[in-house]
Design an enzyme around this catalytic site. Sequence first.
Site, PDB file in Angstrom:
ATOM      1  N   HIS A 118      -0.213 149.652  12.307  1.00 13.82           N
ATOM      2  CA  HIS A 118       0.130 149.451  13.723  1.00 13.82           C
ATOM      3  C   HIS A 118       0.355 147.953  13.944  1.00 13.82           C
ATOM      4  CE1 HIS A 118       0.299 150.276  17.973  1.00 13.82           C
ATOM      5  NE2 HIS A 118      -0.499 149.237  18.172  1.00 13.82           N
ATOM      6  N   GLU A 181       6.085 140.378   8.323  1.00 19.77           N
ATOM      7  CA  GLU A 181       5.795 139.766   7.007  1.00 19.77           C
ATOM      8  C   GLU A 181       4.352 140.041   6.579  1.00 19.77           C
ATOM      9  OE1 GLU A 181       6.504 135.640   5.826  1.00 19.77           O
ATOM     10  OE2 GLU A 181       8.188 135.704   7.251  1.00 19.77           O
TER      11      GLU A 181
HETATM   12  C1  GRF Z   1       6.236 148.553  11.852  1.00 15.43           C
HETATM   13  O1  GRF Z   1       6.182 147.455  12.712  1.00 15.43           O
HETATM   14  C2  GRF Z   1       4.955 149.339  11.903  1.00 15.43           C
HETATM   15  O2  GRF Z   1       3.834 148.545  12.147  1.00 15.43           O
HETATM   16  C3  GRF Z   1       5.198 150.267  13.067  1.00 15.43           C
HETATM   17  O3  GRF Z   1       6.547 150.618  12.983  1.00 15.43           O
HETATM   18  C4  GRF Z   1       7.258 149.585  12.306  1.00 15.43           C
HETATM   19  C5  GRF Z   1       7.966 150.229  11.157  1.00 15.43           C
HETATM   20  O4  GRF Z   1       8.832 149.322  10.511  1.00 15.43           O
HETATM   21  N1  GRF Z   1       4.295 151.382  13.031  1.00 15.43           N
HETATM   22  P1  GRF Z   1       9.471 149.700   9.117  1.00 15.43           P
HETATM   23  O5  GRF Z   1      10.229 151.003   9.300  1.00 15.43           O
HETATM   24  O6  GRF Z   1       8.366 149.834   8.136  1.00 15.43           O
HETATM   25  O7  GRF Z   1      10.401 148.570   8.776  1.00 15.43           O
END
Ligand code: GRF
Length: 229
Positions: A118, A181
């Site tokens: 999250h 990051e």
């Molecule tokens: C991330 O920021 C994660 O924390 C949230 O959704 C986003 C997913 O990004 N739950 P990705 O698809 O992994 O690039």
Amino acid sequence: MVDLDLDTSRTHVAVLISGRGSNLKALIEAGQRPEAPFDIALVISNRPGAGGLGVAEAAGIPSLVIDHKTFDGREPFERALDQKLNEAGVRLVCLAGFMRLLTPWFVERWRDRLLNIHPSLLPAFKGLDTHARALEAGVRVHGCTVHLVRAELDDGPILVQGTVPVLKDDTEGSLAARVLEVEHQAYPLALDLIVTGRAQLVDGRMAVDGAKAPTICWTNPQGSDDLDL
Ligand code: GRF
């Protein structure tokens, strides 16, 4: 039936996605280290066009689309998910930008084997738009949390948190990029800790053994340049 050719000495992990899949990529790369205790054995997207499906394909990882829209309600969708996970010999499931609420039925079925990332320092900023809300609240430190999933949204024992400073000129985008990051380090670390048994549930909280923790706490802004502290 998914055709899997797996090294059985590793814990097989599935990643559930709905979008671009940058955390998926970080987990795949971590699982490809020669010494990795886990591998990403299956990727499931609930959205047919998810960018993360391309990430899986480029890495040669089996992937599936299980489109929630084609099911009559949450539970039939989750039963289909559960079946594919079991068929693939999956032991742990990582939610990585998976934009479906899961029912208590699924959460209990995968209890303590279901992780989520999250983009905030939980329990602050549960739900959506975390970066905009962090800017709005004026917090000086922001970050991400990897936790075990419980039935309540963005709730559950915390495995790893990563922090970033919030800078004066930050926009939602710049802050999101800085947090992302850190997410890419936090999620593989959390998975490693749980697969190797270094993170254990004790009285409803995760106790982590044998992992280095930072020894210094800092402030933002730093006082030492401006104040005689
Ligand atoms: C991330 O920021 C994660 O924390 C949230 O959704 C986003 C997913 O990004 N739950 P990705 O698809 O992994 O690039």
